[in-house]
Scaffold this motif. Sequence first.
Motif, PDB file in Angstrom:
ATOM      1  N   SER C 157      28.891  79.503 -27.891  1.00  0.00           N
ATOM      2  CA  SER C 157      28.774  80.801 -28.563  1.00  0.00           C
ATOM      3  C   SER C 157      30.138  81.446 -28.800  1.00  0.00           C
ATOM      4  O   SER C 157      30.248  82.345 -29.619  1.00  0.00           O
ATOM      5  N   LEU C 158      31.191  80.943 -28.108  1.00  0.00           N
ATOM      6  CA  LEU C 158      32.527  81.485 -28.385  1.00  0.00           C
ATOM      7  C   LEU C 158      32.931  81.220 -29.829  1.00  0.00           C
ATOM      8  O   LEU C 158      33.439  82.099 -30.508  1.00  0.00           O
ATOM      9  N   GLU C 159      32.697  79.989 -30.274  1.00  0.00           N
ATOM     10  CA  GLU C 159      33.103  79.696 -31.643  1.00  0.00           C
ATOM     11  C   GLU C 159      32.145  80.333 -32.642  1.00  0.00           C
ATOM     12  O   GLU C 159      32.570  80.762 -33.715  1.00  0.00           O
ATOM     13  N   GLU C 160      30.870  80.428 -32.256  1.00  0.00           N
ATOM     14  CA  GLU C 160      29.940  81.124 -33.146  1.00  0.00           C
ATOM     15  C   GLU C 160      30.350  82.582 -33.290  1.00  0.00           C
ATOM     16  O   GLU C 160      30.268  83.165 -34.371  1.00  0.00           O
ATOM     17  N   ALA C 161      30.794  83.172 -32.176  1.00  0.00           N
ATOM     18  CA  ALA C 161      31.212  84.567 -32.214  1.00  0.00           C
ATOM     19  C   ALA C 161      32.388  84.735 -33.171  1.00  0.00           C
ATOM     20  O   ALA C 161      32.401  85.659 -33.996  1.00  0.00           O
ATOM     21  N   ALA C 162      33.371  83.846 -33.107  1.00  0.00           N
ATOM     22  CA  ALA C 162      34.535  83.957 -33.985  1.00  0.00           C
ATOM     23  C   ALA C 162      34.127  83.782 -35.451  1.00  0.00           C
ATOM     24  O   ALA C 162      34.567  84.524 -36.329  1.00  0.00           O
ATOM     25  N   TYR C 163      33.238  82.820 -35.667  1.00  0.00           N
ATOM     26  CA  TYR C 163      32.725  82.565 -37.012  1.00  0.00           C
ATOM     27  C   TYR C 163      31.988  83.806 -37.507  1.00  0.00           C
ATOM     28  O   TYR C 163      32.154  84.247 -38.650  1.00  0.00           O
TER      29      TYR C 163
END
Lengths: 375, 293, 268
Positions: C157-163
């Motif tokens: 979810s870290l990369e989803e959050a950035a996206y």
Amino acid sequence: MTQNVITAKVPLEQRRKMIEFDRVHKYYGDYHALRGITATIREGEFFSLLGPSGCGKTTLLRTIAGFEDISSGSVLIDGKHMEDVPPNKRPTNMVFQSYAIFPHLSVGQNVGFGLRRDPRSEAEKAKAVEEALEMVGLKGYGARAAHALSGGQRQRVALARALILKPKVLLLDEPLSALDKKIREQMQIELIKLQREVGITFVLVTHDQEEALVMSDRIAVMFEGEIAQLADPETLYRRPASRRVADFIGVMNFLPAKVLGEGNGHVQLEVAGLGQVDVTDEQASAKPQGGEPAVGFRPETLTILYEGQTAQDRESPGVIDEVVYYGDMTYYDVKLDGVETPVRISMRNVFGRPVLDVGTQTRVAWSPGALVLFR
Amino acid sequence: MSASPIRRWARSEAASGWFMVSPTLIYAMLLLAAPLATIFAYSFFKDGYLVVIHEFTTQNYIDAWSDPIFRTILFRSVLVSALVTLVTVLLAFPIAYFISFVVPASNKSRWLFLITIPFWTSYLIRVFQWKVILNFNGVINSTLQGLGIIDSPLQMLNSIGAIAITLAHAYAPFAILPIFVSLEKIDRSLLEAGQDLGESKLMTFWRVTLPLAMPGVIGAVMIVFIPTIGDYVTPELIGGGKLPMVANMIQKDMLKIDNKPLGAAVAVSAMFVVAAVSLLFLFLNRRFLKVGK
Amino acid sequence: MKFSGLRAYAFLYLVFLYAPIALLPVFAFNDGTVIAFPLKGFTLKWFAQLFENETLAGALTNSLIVAFSTSVLATTLGIFAARSATRYNYPGKAGAMGLIMLPLVLPEIIVAVSLLVVLLAAGVPLSILTVILGHVLVATPYAIAVLNAAFSSLDRSLEEAAYDLGETKWSTFRLIILPLVTPGIISSALMAFTISLDEFIIAFFLAGEQTTLPTYIYSQLRFPKQIPMIMALGTVLVVCSVMLLATAEYFRRRGIAKTGAKDTGGFL
């Protein structure tokens, strides 16, 4: 706190459509995760997706964010089709279940993360970050390391990070499930206030029915990839559309019933333990659900009559089968005459009134208006 | 209104995954899969003295397998590998058990570090050091003679035992790590349950710990057995070139004699024997692997 | 003590593991050409010989070039494969990863011989470049093993959050994923470097006329006169690799601390 214009003044049904799902299907291989979802979420609404795990609520939320492609149907945000719009171009932001706080950045860098492409000056951005932190009650936390925060603080950072971009829709994926009970209840109230203040549409995913009831303008209850009922909290509680919804939300007693006849907006029933009852058509579930007909009623709609008290409406005899004392409340399981399965009755404890013992012969007061017919 | 199928596929998880793995995969295809396929093809070609004639034949295999030297070498390779594997795994198990069950959690990674250090120092020199230790005038002999325990030096080099102990040393961490991992996975309450149900410590070990550790033991066996059968250095240095193993034979056929099809046939035969022995071993232990999953 | 038997065994085992290495400095500083007890006396002449040896310097330069290139290439390829393996599910993934990881269970002689045959058939001249090709092949699976651990401890979810916060897939990788896996990348690079520096068989087959450190050592082992110098070289190498390993371990632990994951132990 100031109330936002939209959330304060305009009735829900007159507001702009913010999210529109039209016959949305989602397959993972052979698995049919979303089965024709059609629903509309209005501007400034606090909308909850409620259901057990695996019901598709998180998948539906992620189709709004753009993390999941839909197999067929359409999703519109503020009137625009979203099928080809990637998450970074959608007017939505998300608060993740794990909060997804970037561990290598400070609190301020986390909150200001989405402003990287913002044309404003660094000073203005810093001010925006400070304001966002203040809004969530973390004023002055900007320089702290993100990984040193508590669960509740992480949640606030995640909120500030999403809200600073002023999205049209804020998506919250089980945001409170990782918090302990006290902080959770406090955050529920804070979230409601915050939502009213900013006037942004909130879509919340939760498996906690109490949380959904407390916070939402409307709730969509989902089972197996379908919306079983979409209604405001009170309707959902008082007039659940099916036995399953009724079971999922709070406690509901069921007694087998026989339909004797219907007409003139009424249904005549013979209910086990209660006798002959007339209910209105509004109290009856709209479509037949198969299985034996039954009436349902909430534990608080029944009252145990003490000696000398009389029922305002109807009463039925029974025997107390089990007593559970909760401090402010007592739960009684009562076997109504002629029924094997006991019904649960919740009674507020009043000073000076004794808690009754198991085995006590008693009379139960009830009202036909509180019944729901499932057929 | 939905995305076009191609755009949709391009955004799909499968496309992203393939795209991401493609540089590494293409590299492995070109420099691993293609060469292995070539070796396989070569083994069915004719040798025309320094050139390879592209004509199908099974003569290389017939030549190889009818050669008693090849059979001896192959048999010796399997025997040495099996011996090395047995010794290595037997010696490694108590260490893995010790680190997993006796060493306190805070010290575990320090112990693992301690065990992996020798592994990262020059392989050639490590192998050679065993020659120094086992030599005619080496450490053991000179020490024993110095102490007056023996009169004439013991002949330890150039034996299968010397090869085995050298390789057992070289592959020690490979055996310890998988066993340690599977021991770590064992729920400690299972062992308490075993003892609670009246089993002795030894029986608990036998009936609970060991079966649960078997996936790691099997992993250790595979990871030691397969590379040791192809070891080139140890038979040369410790075996004195008098006890060649299959790698030495492949090297000789390929480079010294320069009969590439024959070398290829030997290599392919060796791979098949390794694969067959490994699969047989896995088959015999299949019930443990099922438990492991 | 309760487990004293086991403890004594562990001690003996460590003696077994370290004995060959412990003997290196003993003979490296011994003033005698014969590698045997009793020792003759202290000398530094083997080290002096070592540093004057120009062939060795050439082999060392070659090895450093090979190891550095291998380290960069194997880690780069490892990043792609580890990212793909930890982040995506797709049909054929097991097969693709199986092929890439195959050198782990393939005798090195097979890798060396098959590459040799293909390179000769394709008319590629043998040099340290061809050694690099082979070394990348065998070092990549180790790099992947290290990087897999780094990538899989990342919360997706870290990369989803950035996206979600407006970044593209590439800038998300640069701003979020890369900084968080950097410690893993460093320890993977160090590991690939060490593997390449020590690799013998592939270099033996593919280096042609050129020598690397291991092929040089191998060639010298035949001459008893050279052995004391090799002992000195071994001593230097042990010191270097212990330092390198300690650095790798330091970065691995820092990486674990950074993402808040639990330490699951060594190079697994």
